[in-house]
Motif scaffolding. Structure first.
Motif, short mmCIF file in Angstrom:
data_model
loop_
_atom_site.label_atom_id
_atom_site.label_comp_id
_atom_site.label_asym_id
_atom_site.label_seq_id
_atom_site.Cartn_x
_atom_site.Cartn_y
_atom_site.Cartn_z
N ARG A 4 0.38 -1.25 0.50
CA ARG A 4 0.17 0.08 0.00
C ARG A 4 1.18 1.70 0.16
N ALA A 5 2.03 1.14 0.99
CA ALA A 5 2.96 2.49 1.06
C ALA A 5 3.80 2.72 -0.95
N ALA A 6 4.07 1.77 -1.29
CA ALA A 6 4.50 1.70 -2.68
C ALA A 6 3.07 2.03 -3.31
N LYS A 7 1.99 1.54 -3.41
CA LYS A 7 1.10 1.72 -4.00
C LYS A 7 0.57 3.65 -4.13
N ASP A 8 1.03 3.75 -2.76
CA ASP A 8 0.26 5.14 -2.61
C ASP A 8 1.39 6.22 -2.84
N GLY A 9 2.52 6.02 -2.95
CA GLY A 9 3.96 6.77 -2.76
C GLY A 9 4.58 7.86 -1.84
N ASP A 10 3.90 6.65 -0.61
CA ASP A 10 4.69 7.01 0.63
C ASP A 10 5.87 7.56 0.73
N PRO A 11 5.95 8.91 1.54
CA PRO A 11 7.75 9.21 0.50
C PRO A 11 8.41 8.83 1.30
N GLU A 12 8.13 7.43 3.00
CA GLU A 12 9.40 7.26 2.90
C GLU A 12 9.78 5.92 2.40
N ILE A 13 9.63 5.32 0.92
CA ILE A 13 10.22 4.28 0.35
C ILE A 13 10.48 5.22 -0.78
N ARG A 14 11.23 4.46 -1.20
CA ARG A 14 12.64 5.18 -2.34
C ARG A 14 11.63 5.40 -3.75
N PRO A 15 11.86 6.24 -4.74
CA PRO A 15 11.13 6.93 -5.56
C PRO A 15 11.19 5.87 -6.28
N GLU A 16 11.69 5.15 -6.71
CA GLU A 16 11.65 4.15 -7.91
C GLU A 16 10.82 3.26 -7.66
N PHE A 17 10.59 3.45 -5.96
CA PHE A 17 8.58 2.29 -6.12
C PHE A 17 7.57 3.28 -6.19
N ARG A 18 7.97 4.49 -5.82
CA ARG A 18 5.99 4.73 -5.56
C ARG A 18 5.62 5.25 -6.48
N GLY A 19 4.82 4.29 -6.57
CA GLY A 19 3.56 4.87 -7.81
C GLY A 19 3.24 3.38 -8.23
N ALA A 20 4.49 2.56 -8.16
CA ALA A 20 4.41 1.44 -9.38
C ALA A 20 3.87 0.36 -8.56
N PRO A 21 3.57 -0.39 -9.43
CA PRO A 21 3.20 -2.25 -8.95
C PRO A 21 3.51 -2.42 -7.85
N ALA A 22 3.15 -3.21 -6.68
CA ALA A 22 4.29 -4.12 -5.72
C ALA A 22 5.27 -4.69 -6.64
N PRO A 23 6.73 -4.46 -5.92
CA PRO A 23 7.86 -5.59 -6.60
C PRO A 23 7.56 -6.82 -5.36
N PHE A 24 6.93 -7.08 -4.78
CA PHE A 24 7.28 -7.75 -3.75
C PHE A 24 7.51 -9.90 -4.47
N ASP A 25 6.41 -9.46 -5.70
CA ASP A 25 5.99 -11.01 -6.22
C ASP A 25 7.71 -11.42 -6.97
N PRO A 26 8.46 -12.36 -7.01
CA PRO A 26 8.98 -12.44 -7.71
C PRO A 26 8.89 -14.14 -9.02
N GLY A 27 6.98 -13.84 -8.85
CA GLY A 27 7.06 -14.51 -9.99
C GLY A 27 5.40 -15.88 -9.15
N GLY A 28 5.49 -16.20 -8.77
CA GLY A 28 5.38 -17.41 -7.91
C GLY A 28 5.09 -17.07 -6.79
N LEU A 29 4.38 -15.84 -6.26
CA LEU A 29 4.25 -16.27 -5.05
C LEU A 29 3.21 -16.56 -4.42
N ILE A 30 3.40 -17.73 -3.22
CA ILE A 30 1.79 -18.17 -2.43
C ILE A 30 1.76 -18.04 -1.35
N GLU A 31 0.13 -17.21 -0.87
CA GLU A 31 0.22 -16.32 0.50
C GLU A 31 -0.82 -17.69 1.19
N ALA A 32 0.29 -18.14 2.61
CA ALA A 32 -0.37 -18.80 3.24
C ALA A 32 -0.88 -18.60 3.91
N HIS A 33 -2.85 -17.42 4.24
CA HIS A 33 -3.03 -17.17 5.37
C HIS A 33 -3.02 -17.98 6.36
#
Length: 278
Positions: free
Chosen positions: A104-133
């Motif tokens: 959410r911080a990356a999407k919203d352009g939070d000022p604490e996030i590095r500029p290259e990630f602000r407003g960009a799609p979430a950069p945390f999925d390596p390609g095969g991310l599976i969340e175990a809730h």
């Protein structure tokens, strides 16, 4: 609190401190320098080797910040072709809640996030991310096709869902346990680093046959030099600096380093000690 690193993968560097009379500084890595390049090579090699053995790569990771850094690193390594594109399971409710905050911080352009990630799609999925809730999601990982990467808390294997994965994967030599964070004395993670051949979990001893990989240079904590650099960036040195939150060897090493470079009164206080700040 813990001081971040100037080259953090996601967050901006820590702001320099104000001019203060008294500073309290952590010393987790007060006696060492991070070797990021070597840690990354050990990390890459472990994943490649384990994938060739068709094993599981279990990464005990702290739920807040470390998990996000690991996912970002895995994504970059897959894109660079340095590791195979494997399923990546994140099995920690707290880590997944923190991941949502970072996304959410990356999407919203939070000022604490590095500029290259602000407003960009979430950069945390390596390609095969599976969340175990859920607990059932977590149990299902035991029967997952291998090779695969499993990231789970806690980072020192002191508790949490990672214990179930360790109990299942440690007895098999084809698997790897990659320790990417600080392992305090008395923790299961430190025991694995020390070469323990058995590990006790849930009241039972488990044989350690999996490959144990030390990639602890992979840290989001400032090292000794970075701690001193941060303190030295203040407009004026503190009158007194108290060095806390570190094992004795690390704390006293940082005390010496601060005294030599900044020339302020530096003390490692005793547990329960009281001092006057006036």
């Amino acid at each position: 609190g813990d001081l971040g690193r100037p080259q953090h993968e996601i967050l901006l560097p820590p702001e320099p401190p104000d001019a203060v009379a008294t500073c309290v500084i952590e010393s987790t890595y007060g006696n060492r320098r991070h070797d990021d390049a070597a840690a990354l090579e050990r990390f890459v090699d472990a994943i490649v080797r384990t994938a060739q053995r068709r094993g599981a790569i279990v990464i005990p990771a702290f739920a807040v910040d470390r998990t996000e850094v690991m996912l970002l690193t895995l994504r970059r390594l897959v894109q660079e072709g340095r590791i195979p594109d494997l399923p990546v399971y994140v099995d920690s409710p707290m880590a997944l809640a923190a991941l949502a905050v970072y996304e959410r911080a990356a999407k919203d352009g939070d000022p604490e996030i590095r500029p290259e990630f602000r407003g960009a799609p979430a950069p945390f999925d390596p390609g095969g991310l599976i969340e175990a809730h859920s607990a059932d999601d977590s149990k299902a990982i035991h029967d997952a096709a291998l090779p695969a990467i499993i990231i789970s808390a806690s980072g020192m294997a002191t508790g949490g869902r990672v214990l179930h994965h360790l109990a299942r994967r440690l007895p098999e030599a084809r698997n790897s346990i990659v320790l990417v964070g600080y392992q305090a004395e008395g923790t299961r993670g430190r025991a694995l680093l020390g070469g323990s051949t058995t590990l006790k979990m849930h009241g039972r001893y488990v044989p350690v046959r999996a490959e144990i990989v030390d990639a602890s240079g992979f840290s989001v904590h400032a090292d000794g030099g970075e701690l001193v650099d941060w303190l030295a960036s203040a407009p004026a040195p503190p009158r007194t600096t108290f060095v806390v939150h570190g094992e004795a060897e690390a704390a006293f090493a940082l005390e010496r380093a601060i005294g030599e470079r900044i020339h302020c009164l530096t003390v490692v206080p005793q547990h329960g000690e009281r001092v006057r700040l006036d």
